[in-house]
Design an enzyme around this catalytic site. Structure first.
Site, PDB file in Angstrom:
ATOM      1  N   LYS A  61     -12.391  -8.741   0.475  1.00  0.00           N
ATOM      2  CA  LYS A  61     -12.324  -7.828   1.620  1.00  0.00           C
ATOM      3  C   LYS A  61     -13.721  -7.280   1.905  1.00  0.00           C
ATOM      4  CE  LYS A  61      -9.594  -3.828   3.234  1.00  0.00           C
ATOM      5  NZ  LYS A  61      -8.631  -2.775   2.809  1.00  0.00           N
ATOM      6  N   SER A  99      -4.781  -2.475   6.008  1.00  0.00           N
ATOM      7  CA  SER A  99      -6.071  -2.910   6.497  1.00  0.00           C
ATOM      8  C   SER A  99      -6.596  -4.204   5.885  1.00  0.00           C
ATOM      9  CB  SER A  99      -7.091  -1.798   6.269  1.00  0.00           C
ATOM     10  OG  SER A  99      -7.299  -1.590   4.879  1.00  0.00           O
ATOM     11  N   SER A 126      -2.684  -0.550   2.114  1.00  0.00           N
ATOM     12  CA  SER A 126      -3.526  -1.587   2.726  1.00  0.00           C
ATOM     13  C   SER A 126      -3.583  -2.916   1.979  1.00  0.00           C
ATOM     14  CB  SER A 126      -4.947  -1.062   2.908  1.00  0.00           C
ATOM     15  OG  SER A 126      -5.017  -0.245   4.059  1.00  0.00           O
TER      16      SER A 126
END
Lengths: 478, 488
Positions: free
Chosen positions: B79, B154, B178
């Site tokens: 990420k 996210s 997330s």
């Protein structure tokens, strides 16, 4: 008719702690390196970095707290103080807010030889900011973050001081303590000790407090006094003119010798303090505090009291000698070798301290070692030289670093004690002063002093005064 | 042999058996990426050159080296809010559009130490603020099961990359769901470890007291393998726990949940829960019962205030964490500014997207003088009550099972104009972060239109083993993991 005012002054002092590493990262803490060379992602506030508390800084804060007779808080929490400024890389300063590490202490000081106790409200740990550098002629400012993250102990007093004298006395005592503890180098010019007084006036006799003004940008003891004295005059004038003092922060302008508005109350920041979620609460166990208590050096006030009781010194001597740890160490070293504390004190406070001050030297680096000073005192004691000569040659001793015996020998300064030489000088003096001789013989014995003086003069100060006295009496009686 | 379809453990076997080289693995994955990435848009940055160089070096070593490491040659996606030395780390923000960190996050250093290959950095909602990846400054990622739907957020890029076989596994971060919510949206496995289990050093902070890094994988066993590598105390993160790390793969030996009490919180099966989701989760509970678990009703009374509590605490911390993006030191600096104040204002105006600005403003407000006690102080007090709810429930049960989100994935654009609707999609995941406990999300079915549905299993602090054991038992007893998306 003008009212008489009383100044009410409190002090915030920021002391840079002499740790090896910064407060929350491993960077060094050296002063004066080229810009931004003493930095890492942590003190540069880069994304994703995290702080880790420096144990040495906590220990220094605890030791200072103990020296200031503070309570050491067991549950500590660091907080974020949020504001924007280019020298503040994270956009917040990690500080302590609701739970300072040290609380409720005091400092004992002397103001014009009268003891005074200043209450300490709190002392807390925080990190220093960097420095903005304004290049003249450039449209841009630069930022140096070498200083960012160096640990600071902010020490806050109650509004206990009433004059610039008291503030300077407190500040000196506090600095002595910090330097005794070796937690701060006490250098105001380099900014390792910074002070921000707050000051208000009130009519003498009134209990409530007037409107407070904070002063910044004061970087020497001299400026502390000047800024406060200026500000007292300024506020007095404002009040005398029937106006009111504005709550604000003012900057000391050392060149012009005035204070000027920096920001008013309306512009005061809302720092939005909240506990720093990156740091877990810091628990200080009582055992740790006791461990550190054992490492505490004898502090200036205790040492001063001991100098009075153990060495029989007057309060004043004890105060001067213990104002700096190296000076007190020097004194005690000499006493250990020589005894006679009052004699040693006179020399250290007189001849030595004058030379140290003139050359800006610490007693620890004195070119005249305690051993050398004691040698000189021994020469006086065994009457090899007179006290007068010893005092006269001290500056040379200090400047040259030579042994006192050497200087005395080279200069032919040895005291004259042999009876033959002295008798010859006495005979000369008596022969040249028949009138005084007649007076003495007529019963006016105080003329003896005159003869002693004349003999000393004739010997160029080298005659042993005791011997001269003894021989003169014999001659005059005969 | 279709390499990109393998799990991490299967691929690892092929490499150690000498059936495939690291170079071939990298080649296969970039080939796959080149085919599907134009549709999925999972990546912000592809680290092609460095991945190839790492693979070559590894192959050289493997010629006369018999040692194996858990992640040797394994192509992972990270990420883009986790710092990677020398590789762009943008947080999907214009603010950090050119930011190349000079340091690795602790988790990255650990992955490196086990021989992983960095394929690239995945898309997210800007600074991890969002539930759909639509808040990315570089455009949204797509759900591999249906390109008209969001992959969740996210960590949507990481979840989509795993689901679309664009990497063998990925790391995400979870502040309010997330990791788990996008894993549910994309039909993969996502684990949020206990707060403090994994170092946050190098994870670009959104809300420091809630953020936690965790794995997103094709199956439960792969999650255990990754957690083994990233878990553990880190002296650089004082909030990381000094608690010993077990071998999580040992939790996978038993394929049952015998003697485990499984709590079902009634507050999680209330109004707003999509019937298809409820049906799938209830069926999963039956399955767990068949596997030996005792199903018990529990109550978590504070559930209703979790979202409000979260949005006070998370935004307050964010407002402070994001103050460093001021144009002074790195990242964006507005070219329009004439003085310092303008530099701050224009830089932040141009650098942050609307959701980030909204949260900074909310957080600044709740920390302001006069409001602190009413908002931040109160929220902290409620957070303690939420934690106590879980403490009390875990006196009675070993695990808690809930849906991951109230609905399957929603359509692109469906909620982006309505932040409150968007926030509600995290209603079942947020309490876990406030309580700091571990939770996993894994597939438990599909909706009629073919979108995955997620099952969430929550455990006691530092009891990831029990969570993994139950997840593995359920996964092995069902066939959901064999269904793969067809990308079109």
């Amino acid at each position: 008719m003008n009212v008489a005012y009383e100044a009410v002054i409190g002090l915030e002092v920021h002391a840079q702690l002499r740790t090896q590493a910064k407060m929350f990262c491993a960077c060094g803490t050296t002063f004066g390196l080229s810009a931004n060379t003493q930095t890492c992602p942590i003190c540069l506030g880069m994304p994703g970095i995290l702080p880790v508390i420096n144990r040495q800084a906590v220990e220094m804060a605890i030791r200072t707290g103990l020296a200031l007779s503070c309570t050491i808080r067991s549950q500590n929490r660091f907080a974020r103080k949020n504001y924007f400024y280019p020298d503040l890389p994270k956009g917040y300063q990690i500080s302590q807010y609701e739970a300072p590490i040290c609380e409720h202490g005091w400092v004992e000081t002397y103001v014009n030889r009268v003891p005074k106790r200043i209450q300490i409200r709190r002392a807390h740990l925080e990190e220093d900011a960097g420095k903005n550098i304004h290049v003249s002629g450039s449209s841009h400012s630069r930022v140096d973050l070498n200083r960012a993250g160096i640990p600071l102990l902010e020490i806050v007093t109650e509004p206990d001081m009433r004059s610039a004298d008291e503030v300077v006395a407190y500040l000196k005592s506090l600095r002595d303590i910090l330097m005794y503890l070796e937690v701060c180098d006490g250098n105001m010019e380099e900014g390792s000790l910074r002070c921000e007084p707050n000051l208000s006036l009130r009519p003498v006799g009134q209990q409530g407090l007037g409107t407070k003004v904070e002063l910044k940008n004061i970087n020497s003891f001299k400026f502390v006094r000047e800024a406060l004295e200026y500000e007292i005059k300024r506020q007095t004038k404002v009040l005398d003119e029937g106006r009111s003092v504005q709550q604000e922060t003012r900057l000391w302008d050392a060149e012009k010798g005035v204070t000027v508005t920096m920001r008013s109350k309306e512009d005061a920041h809302d720092y939005r303090y909240f506990p720093d979620p990156d740091l877990v609460p810091l628990h200080i166990a009582q055992d740790w505090v006791e461990e550190l208590r054992k490492t505490m050096p004898e502090l200036p006030s205790a040492r001063q009291k001991r100098f009075v009781t153990e060495h029989g010194l007057p309060d004043y001597d004890a105060g001067v000698l213990t104002s700096s740890k190296p000076l007190a160490d020097y004194f005690e070293h000499c006493v250990k070798l020589f005894g006679q504390p009052k004699t040693v004190s006179n020399w250290v406070m007189g001849e030595l301290l004058r030379e140290l001050k003139n050359t800006g030297t610490s007693a620890a680096n004195s070119p005249v070692s305690p051993e050398r000073l004691v040698s000189l005192l021994r020469l006086v004691e065994d009457r090899t030289v007179s006290l007068k000569v010893a005092r006269e040659i001290f500056p040379e001793l200090y400047a040259s670093g030579k042994a006192p015996e050497h200087i005395v020998k080279e200069g032919g300064l040895t005291q004259v004690s042999d009876e033959a030489s002295l008798e010859k000088m006495i005979d000369d003096v008596l022969a040249k002063n028949p009138a005084q001789l007649a007076q003495y013989r007529g019963g006016k014995e105080e003329v003896l002093g005159f003869f002693v003086g004349q003999v000393m003069k004739a010997s160029g100060g080298k005659a042993n005064p005791g011997k001269v006295n003894e021989l003169l009496k014999k001659k005059l009686a005969g | 042999m279709v390499l990109h379809k393998l799990t991490l453990r299967e691929l690892q076997d092929k490499l150690t058996q000498g059936e495939v080289s690291a170079r071939e693995i990298v080649h296969a994955y970039y080939l796959r990426i080149s085919q599907v990435e134009p549709k999925i848009k999972a990546y912000i940055t592809q680290a092609v050159d460095s991945a190839r160089a790492q693979a070559e070096a590894l192959d050289q070593k493997l010629k006369n080296w018999r040692r194996t490491m858990p992640l040797m040659g394994m192509p992972l996606a990270i990420k883009d809010n986790i710092c990677t030395e020398g590789v762009l780390t943008t947080c999907a923000s214009r603010m950090l559009g050119t930011f190349v960190p000079p340091y690795d996050a602790t988790v990255i250093a650990r992955l490196r130490g086990q021989g992983y290959l960095l394929l690239g950095k995945t898309n997210l909602d800007e600074f991890a603020m969002g539930s759909s990846t639509e808040n990315s400054a570089f455009g949204p990622s797509r759900n591999p099961w249906n390109l008209g739907y969001v992959p969740g957020g996210s960590s949507g890029g990481s979840a989509a990359a795993v689901a679309a076989d664009e990497c063998v596994a990925a790391l995400g971060s979870d502040t309010g769901g997330s990791i788990r919510q996008p894993a549910a949206c994309c039909g993969v496995v996502g684990l949020k470890p206990t707060y403090g289990r994994v170092s946050r050093y190098g994870l670009v902070a959104f809300a420091s007291s809630l953020d936690q890094i965790g794995p997103i994988t094709k199956d439960v066993a792969d999650a255990a393998v990754l957690l083994n590598v990233i878990a553990g105390h880190d002296p650089q993160d004082s909030t990381s726990a000094d608690v010993s790390v077990p071998d999580y793969t040992r939790a996978l030996k038993k394929k049952d949940v015998k003697k485990l009490k499984i709590g079902v919180p009634r507050e999680y099966f209330a109004e707003g829960l999509d019937p298809e989701v409820e049906q799938a989760v209830r069926a999963a509970l039956d399955q767990l019962n068949e596997l030996g678990g005792e199903i018990i009703d529990v109550s978590l009374p504070m559930t209703g205030v979790a979202i409000a509590t979260y949005y006070v605490i998370a935004t307050a911390e964010a407002s402070s964490n994001l103050a460093r993006y001021d144009g002074v030191k790195y990242g964006l600096r507005s070219k329009q500014a004439k003085d310092l104040l303008e530099m701050y204002m224009k830089t932040r105006q141009e650098g942050f997207g609307p959701e980030v600005k909204r949260r900074i403003m909310l957080g600044t407000y709740t920390l302001s003088a006069g409001y602190y006690e009413a908002y931040y102080g109160k929220a902290q007090a409620v957070r303690t009550l939420i934690r106590r709810d879980f403490d009390a429930a875990f006196q009675e049960v070993d695990l808690i099972v809930t849906p991951v989100m109230p609905t399957p994935a929603f359509k692109l654009g469906e909620k982006i104009e309505d932040p409150l609707q968007m926030y509600l999609s995290d209603i079942y995941t947020i309490s876990v972060n406030l309580a700091g406990i571990p939770a996993i999300s894994l597939p438990c079915g599909f909706s009629k239109v073919g979108l995955p549905i997620g099952l969430q299993i929550l455990g006691r602090p530092f009891q990831e083993e029990t969570v993994l054991r139950a997840a593995y038992a359920y996964e092995q007893a069902t066939n959901w993991r064999t269904r793969r998306p067809t990308i079109r």
